[in-house]
Design an enzyme around this catalytic site. Structure first.
Site, PDB file in Angstrom:
ATOM      1  N   TYR A   1      -2.665 -17.760  17.452  1.00 18.19           N
ATOM      2  CA  TYR A   1      -1.744 -18.117  18.550  1.00 18.19           C
ATOM      3  C   TYR A   1      -2.381 -17.871  19.919  1.00 18.19           C
ATOM      4  CZ  TYR A   1       2.363 -18.389  21.517  1.00 18.19           C
ATOM      5  OH  TYR A   1       3.255 -18.743  22.506  1.00 18.19           O
TER       6      TYR A   1
ATOM      7  N   TYR B   1       0.178 -25.124  22.632  1.00 20.72           N
ATOM      8  CA  TYR B   1       0.922 -25.982  21.692  1.00 20.72           C
ATOM      9  C   TYR B   1       0.418 -27.431  21.654  1.00 20.72           C
ATOM     10  CZ  TYR B   1       4.262 -22.128  21.829  1.00 20.72           C
ATOM     11  OH  TYR B   1       4.859 -20.896  21.747  1.00 20.72           O
TER      12      TYR B   1
ATOM     13  N   LYS C   1      12.187 -26.740  25.270  1.00 22.68           N
ATOM     14  CA  LYS C   1      13.282 -25.769  25.238  1.00 22.68           C
ATOM     15  C   LYS C   1      14.496 -26.242  26.044  1.00 22.68           C
ATOM     16  CE  LYS C   1      10.586 -23.372  22.652  1.00 22.68           C
ATOM     17  NZ  LYS C   1       9.259 -23.925  22.894  1.00 22.68           N
TER      18      LYS C   1
END
Ligand SMILES: *Cc1c(COP(=O)(O)O)cnc(C)c1O
Length: 328
Positions: free
Chosen positions: A260, A286, A49
């Site tokens: 998730y 992730y 990010k």
């Protein structure tokens, strides 16, 4: 193209290193393995990010914003890095996090609090409404909010990954190496969309494999259309004359596991393997899953033995501490 003239605030330590995964490659047999260390971008423990936030924060400052607003999971890396970026540039940060306030914050949530973000706990179903209501409320109070979409995945944020691809191509050129496959985690899409635009900008010839973390391919694989939308928005933002369609994106949908943030053997084994063989820390949501996918692809001989595969580490390790009970 006009990338050089776009608003950008420097937050990242670039270029991130490329390293060889020699022990892992030896153990798995087959392809040579490289890793691109975007877990080392800097900004409150780093991650993918940071590159997106350079452009998002750049635009927020250009627009005279005083508050960054965004949303995510309780252990969102994106929210933690947004909180850090806000602190760094002197903006306020308001986060809409899914769930309820835990007794003791840990991992990314602990960092959100230390970084000074104001946290609002919501139900996932309320997210769209709250992302509209909260900025309205802030404006009424005299603030100037800048809303960052989930994962920072719009054309502005994805521009960070167009430049990441340019960076990769320059690094490979300097060390005279070719990469045939790039494997990475894909979830809100800005990373993959930016990389695919960047591959077209640079003429990168390798195949990009986004490992879907939470999107399935039922109902005509809508994620491909989302990726194309972000890529087209990105191309327009940077002034690159190209059109993207859903079939420009390779998405691996076979590694959704328990959904998730659910850690199973695939993630657990990948995390332990990278830690014990390479001294590299992956995350439970992730990179544990996408590295598990890469290992599975190698074992299933998805790549030829004379090909080089690069794993793009996208960060996330702070979440490990919040998932301790799933990892031991
Ligand atoms: C957000 C995130 C991703 C996914 O990137 P998208 O641009 O949302 O697809 C991958 N890895 C980590 C560690 C992340 O925090």
């Amino acid at each position: 193209m006009r990338i050089e003239s776009l608003a950008r605030f420097p937050l990242a330590q670039l270029p991130t290193p490329i390293e060889e995964l020699k022990s892992l490659a030896r153990e798995l047999g087959g392809s040579e393995l490289l890793i691109k260390r975007d877990d080392q971008t800097g900004l409150a423990l780093g991650g993918n990010k940071t590159r997106k936030l350079e452009f998002l924060v750049g635009q927020a400052l250009e627009q005279g914003a005083d508050t960054l607003v965004t949303a995510g999971a309780a252990q969102s890396n994106h929210c933690r890095q947004t909180a850090a970026a806000a602190a760094r540039v002197g903006l306020r940060c308001e986060l809409l996090l899914n769930g309820t306030k835990p007794e003791l914050p840990n991992g990314n949530l602990l960092l959100d609090e230390l970084l000074g973000a104001r946290i609002h706990w919501i139900q996932p179903s309320e997210r769209v409404t709250k992302l509209r209501e909260l900025p309205d409320q802030l404006r009424e109070e005299g603030h100037k909010p800048y809303v960052i979409p989930v994962g920072g995945s719009n054309g502005v944020g994805a521009t960070g990954y167009v430049l990441a691809m340019v960076e990769l191509v320059e690094q490979l050129h300097a060390i005279n190496r070719r990469v045939d496959h790039v494997v990475f985690a894909s979830s809100s899409g800005g990373t993959q969309a930016g990389m695919v635009v960047g591959a077209k900008v640079t003429g990168f010839a390798g195949t990009l494999h986004g490992v879907s973390i939470d999107k399935d391919n039922r109902d005509g694989a809508p994620y491909g259309y989302e990726l194309a939308d972000i890529a087209n928005e990105t191309a327009q933002y940077i002034g690159f004359d190209a059109q993207f369609a859903a079939n420009d994106f390779n998405v691996e949908y076979s590694y959704l596991g328990g959904g998730y943030g659910v850690v199973n053997d695939l993630e657990r084994e990948a995390i332990r393997l990278l830690a014990s063989r390479e001294g590299i820390v992956l995350d439970p949501v992730y990179t544990g899953r996408s590295m598990g996918a890469l290992i599975d692809m190698i074992l299933k001989k998805a790549f030829r033995s004379n090909e080089t595969v690069l794993f793009w580490h996208t960060g996330g390790a702070p979440a490990l501490f919040a998932y301790a009970q799933d990892l031991v």
